[in-house]
Design an enzyme around this catalytic site. Sequence first.
Site, PDB file in Angstrom:
ATOM      1  N   GLU A 128       8.202  32.098   4.961  1.00 42.22           N
ATOM      2  CA  GLU A 128       7.587  32.183   6.283  1.00 42.22           C
ATOM      3  C   GLU A 128       8.090  33.335   7.133  1.00 42.22           C
ATOM      4  OE1 GLU A 128       5.142  30.297   7.362  1.00 42.22           O
ATOM      5  OE2 GLU A 128       5.055  29.084   5.542  1.00 42.22           O
TER       6      GLU A 128
ATOM      7  N   SER B 249      -1.580 -32.272  -4.173  1.00 43.72           N
ATOM      8  CA  SER B 249      -0.401 -33.058  -4.530  1.00 43.72           C
ATOM      9  C   SER B 249       0.910 -32.453  -4.046  1.00 43.72           C
ATOM     10  CB  SER B 249      -0.337 -33.239  -6.048  1.00 43.72           C
ATOM     11  OG  SER B 249      -1.419 -34.042  -6.480  1.00 43.72           O
TER      12      SER B 249
END
Length: 886
Positions: A186, A466
């Site tokens: 950069e 159950s």
Amino acid sequence: MASKKRRRSRASKPGRLSRWLVRLGLLALLGGVVLAGYMVYLDVQLRERLDSRQYQLPARVFARPLVLRNGMVMRPDELEAEFAALNYTENAEFSEPGQWTREGMDYRVWRRDFVHPDGREPAAQVSFRLRNDEISNLRDESGERLEKFRLDAANIGTLLGGGDDRNPVRFDDIPPLLANTLIAVEDQDFLNHFGVSPRGIARAMVANIKAGHVVQGGSTITQQLVKNIFFDHEPSLWRKFNEALMAILMELHYDKGYILQEYINEVWLGQQGSRAIYGFGLASEFYFQKPLDTLEPQDIALLVGLAKGASYYNPWHNPERSLERRNTVLELMAEQDLLSPEELERYQAESLGVATAGESAQNPYPAFTERLMEELRPYYSYEELRTAGLRVYTTLAPSVQKLSEDAVSNGAETLEQDRGIQADSLQAATVVLENGTGNVLAMVGDRRPHYPGFNRALEARRQIGSLIKPAVYLTALERPFDYSLITPIEDAPIRIEGDNGDVWMPQNFDKRAHGQIPLYLGLVKSHNLATARLGLDLGLENVQQTMRRLGVQADLPRVPSMLLGAAELTPFEVSGMYQTIANGGENVELRTLVAVANAEGERVQFFRPRSNRGVDPVPAYLLRYAMEQVMREGTGRSAYRRLPGSVPFAGKTGTTNDYRDSWFAGFSPGVTAVVWLGRDDNKRTSLTGATGALKIWTEIMRQLPHRHGRVQPPRGVEFKSVNKRGQYMNPEYCRGGMEFPFSYETKLEPAPECRGRDRWRWFRDFFGGDRDQQEAAPREEMTPGWGIDPDEQQRRRERERREQELQQQLRRDDRMQQVPQVEDEPLELPPGEDERYQEEQRRAEEERRILEERRRRNEELRRSRGEGAPVEEAQPWPPDEEDQWP
């Protein structure tokens, strides 16, 4: 005249020039003053913004840290799954934190520095051995023994989507290779320029002219940082002018390290819906699921390449373009001598290596996070959770969550294929808990675990079938004078007519009534008729109160069908109920939240588990024993085909009317798990609890570590052998029967065949006391806890009995010595007592011989069977049944 005019003209030109120069000078001075004033204005704006700037960060969520302890049960695959969740890499060189290595079963781990809610722990190394699924020889890098060693906690996401998101890093934490690569790509003059680089601008112009289009920008890193903080990305000369001025001002006030740090934290590197990914710290986790300091050179190259255009080079949408950009950056790294030619060739050959898009979600565990938000809401506002950067520490165990997700997803798909069910029609949910703490280790609310939609674990209220039956039997077992595990109950037809004329006539799964059966068998075989009759005898309100004491706060219908499961609960609520049973009756409030710290890691609030005693330990243990038989011989027995037989699993299947819901809830000594399977449209699935949910539950439990050996009963429980009629079989006089636990308050009728002939009881009473009373007295060595095998108890009782006989003989000898004697004279007894004493001695010797022979045969039989179980007579079981309730 003409010559005079020419002289005047020549004379006037210098005057006009000087006046213009003066004017230009004044304009320049004025412009300089204006520019200086403008720069002062920009300088004020710049410093105010940077000096007072605070990132608005969403709360970051961390999993529970794995704490290694000597004696801790841990399987190798589970341990290595924890390492994977922490993004630890296996590396034989063992060169930096975040690595582990293994030689045989000897492990070495290098922990990363981490801020826990109770303080920072620096990077450190530990070694240990994992043998027989147990950690031992835990030592630090100097060889000193440790009792425990805590790893760092995995970052599992952030709360509240949308907006800007980042994970800021400090300059000292930036990998040097990342900093050098950014400068090389950069801004190669970054360390030398004053904010603006004329040489960089010239270089970019030449590159653009050669390419015929814009291929390179002339902005410095400082200018890009100014643009990211202060301006939008619309190109204009005025913006470029302001960028240059503010870049110069920034270089005057801040050093290069700070500028590079802020650029690394500020650059935009991706988008996920409305969530913007800023900074390399978050991008590292977003794309690679790794901390920034663990990235490989090719990973760094990819992220640096994304700074040029994260959308254009998106590795998921444009992988070929992204790969080309990454390799270009690698070439620049090699040109700047950051990589050798060999490294360049090797790294360019690597794939992109990014995580899947689903794994990179902001919230990869939506079901767990929803519950976490419920627990956070009373203490923190929405705005605090969205912007204050809080650190939230949770109970989630990444390895348990991963295996639960896989079990649910793969299990639902397999069931559809194997049983001919419509593809993608089944849905599922599961909750996995740690019994003693109430910590939620894992939660899955959808067969697509990362899908942030309807959370069935928390929100799906379905009839539980159950699963409610243990509450009925617990209510009975809390009455030890009336009920025990072998109390006969009636499994016979029942008919109840309601006030509105409706008739309730339940039936068993096999459509048959089984007559009189022992109480525990009604639960083991899940007989509806026996359960309904028992529940009605106990009272609906009493059963409801039992459910409340087990931790269930949901509304329960006060109708007879409630006894067979006509109550709607979520999987999360069911897990709390069964965890209370697993804890021996202690109800620990379920939690996902452990602590919250501020952005700097300082502890703000710590949340401790809350508990209360809902059920007495004795009936809770008796119920647990019956539920263990459900797994051994009842509707859950198929699980032991894949589970270790030495672990005492307990649980219950549940199936609702017309097979709409398939449930299984069960636990080991350390972990409780609940699984629900069904359809969102509530249509038939054709699955029972055993053929559906139990399979997924078994797959989860199969991969978790568990404590082996039977569970020790609490004080107040004793094991006794009984015959088929439920009568006590005294082992001193007869063999056989089945051994069951009983409350000390339960009175058993002795079996007639085991009473024995005791003609010399008066003699033993005189010399040794009442043996029966001694045996009935509570044994003080019985203390609450886990891990004692009832078989060992039987052997211990046998040893105690032999020791008692020996003590009685010693006392008898002592008493004989205390009889007054005349020196050199034989002992004289009353007439007839001499023969009686000799007969007693002979009978005692015969009894000892018989007992010793019985013990020897028993030991030989146990050795031949390869186990320590006492000799039992085989007891037939009724036919297998499922537990659907009509």
